[in-house]
Motif scaffolding. Structure first.
Motif, PDB file in Angstrom:
ATOM      1  N   VAL A   5      25.589 -40.798   9.249  1.00 27.54           N
ATOM      2  CA  VAL A   5      25.304 -42.127   9.056  1.00 27.54           C
ATOM      3  C   VAL A   5      24.419 -42.341   7.737  1.00 27.54           C
ATOM      4  O   VAL A   5      23.286 -41.735   7.749  1.00 27.54           O
ATOM      5  N   GLU A   6      24.698 -41.795   6.706  1.00 29.03           N
ATOM      6  CA  GLU A   6      24.370 -42.448   5.456  1.00 29.03           C
ATOM      7  C   GLU A   6      23.429 -43.502   4.631  1.00 29.03           C
ATOM      8  O   GLU A   6      24.361 -44.643   4.860  1.00 29.03           O
ATOM      9  N   SER A   7      22.289 -43.714   4.136  1.00 27.60           N
ATOM     10  CA  SER A   7      21.674 -44.488   3.536  1.00 27.60           C
ATOM     11  C   SER A   7      21.188 -43.638   2.184  1.00 27.60           C
ATOM     12  O   SER A   7      20.472 -43.201   1.917  1.00 27.60           O
ATOM     13  N   GLY A   8      20.289 -45.659   1.915  1.00 30.90           N
ATOM     14  CA  GLY A   8      19.298 -45.504   0.843  1.00 30.90           C
ATOM     15  C   GLY A   8      19.573 -45.532  -0.698  1.00 30.90           C
ATOM     16  O   GLY A   8      19.166 -45.611  -1.627  1.00 30.90           O
ATOM     17  N   LEU A  20      17.270 -41.218   0.350  1.00 33.81           N
ATOM     18  CA  LEU A  20      18.281 -41.470   1.324  1.00 33.81           C
ATOM     19  C   LEU A  20      17.727 -40.842   2.773  1.00 33.81           C
ATOM     20  O   LEU A  20      17.211 -39.558   2.949  1.00 33.81           O
ATOM     21  N   SER A  21      18.538 -40.951   3.508  1.00 34.21           N
ATOM     22  CA  SER A  21      18.762 -40.810   5.145  1.00 34.21           C
ATOM     23  C   SER A  21      19.578 -40.412   5.992  1.00 34.21           C
ATOM     24  O   SER A  21      20.836 -40.994   5.170  1.00 34.21           O
ATOM     25  N   CYS A  22      20.589 -39.401   5.987  1.00 34.32           N
ATOM     26  CA  CYS A  22      21.679 -39.426   7.139  1.00 34.32           C
ATOM     27  C   CYS A  22      21.374 -38.804   8.316  1.00 34.32           C
ATOM     28  O   CYS A  22      20.540 -37.709   9.235  1.00 34.32           O
ATOM     29  N   THR A  77      17.951 -36.159  11.916  1.00 35.80           N
ATOM     30  CA  THR A  77      18.461 -36.888  10.436  1.00 35.80           C
ATOM     31  C   THR A  77      17.393 -36.417   9.390  1.00 35.80           C
ATOM     32  O   THR A  77      16.699 -35.034   9.527  1.00 35.80           O
ATOM     33  N   TYR A  79      16.000 -36.023   5.265  1.00 35.19           N
ATOM     34  CA  TYR A  79      15.837 -36.727   4.179  1.00 35.19           C
ATOM     35  C   TYR A  79      16.762 -36.877   2.811  1.00 35.19           C
ATOM     36  O   TYR A  79      15.903 -34.992   3.143  1.00 35.19           O
ATOM     37  N   THR A 116      27.224 -42.183  -0.339  1.00 33.28           N
ATOM     38  CA  THR A 116      26.371 -42.895  -0.718  1.00 33.28           C
ATOM     39  C   THR A 116      26.296 -42.644  -2.136  1.00 33.28           C
ATOM     40  O   THR A 116      25.874 -42.147  -3.024  1.00 33.28           O
TER      41      THR A 116
END
Length: 122
Positions: A5-8, A20-22, A77, A79, A116
């Motif tokens: 799950v990626e975000s950022g 970015l985070s994963c 995780t 980054y 993302t």
């Protein structure tokens, strides 16, 4: 199965920064390496940065000195801190993890995040 799950991602002006985070979850015994790839419109997917479980890191020449990859092994995780962004960094960024599920597994399996979007406006 493993989920990444990626975000950022988002929209940023040239010269700005994004992080970015994963996070990987699921049936994971260990992760050999994690990394970030990107794919710009009309171009092939390319490696941006990768990091092994032992902390060995490599970067694409185009991001050296601007991007920093890091990893929290306890949280599975990874980054990506992206600084001094330019329009050339606009792309969909994908997280990758090379996962070991079982102790007897000889080689890792590749898993990918959904991607993302990072858009840098000039």
């Amino acid at each position: 199965q493993v989920q990444l799950v990626e975000s950022g991602g988002g929209l940023v002006q040239a010269g700005g920064s994004l992080r970015l985070s994963c996070a990987a979850s699921g049936s994971i015994r260990s992760i050999n390496a994690m990394g970030w790839y990107r794919q710009a419109s009309g171009k092939q997917r390319e490696l941006v940065a990768g990091i092994t479980g032992g902390g060995d890191i490599n970067y694409a020449d185009s991001v050296k000195g601007r991007f920093t990859i890091s990893r929290d092994n306890a949280k599975n995780t990874v980054y990506l801190q992206m600084n001094r962004l330019t329009s050339e960094d606009t792309a969909v960024y994908y997280c990758n993890a090379k996962v070991i599920h079982y102790s007897w597994q000889a080689s890792s399996l590749d898993y990918w995040g959904q991607g993302t979007q990072v858009t840098v406006s000039s």
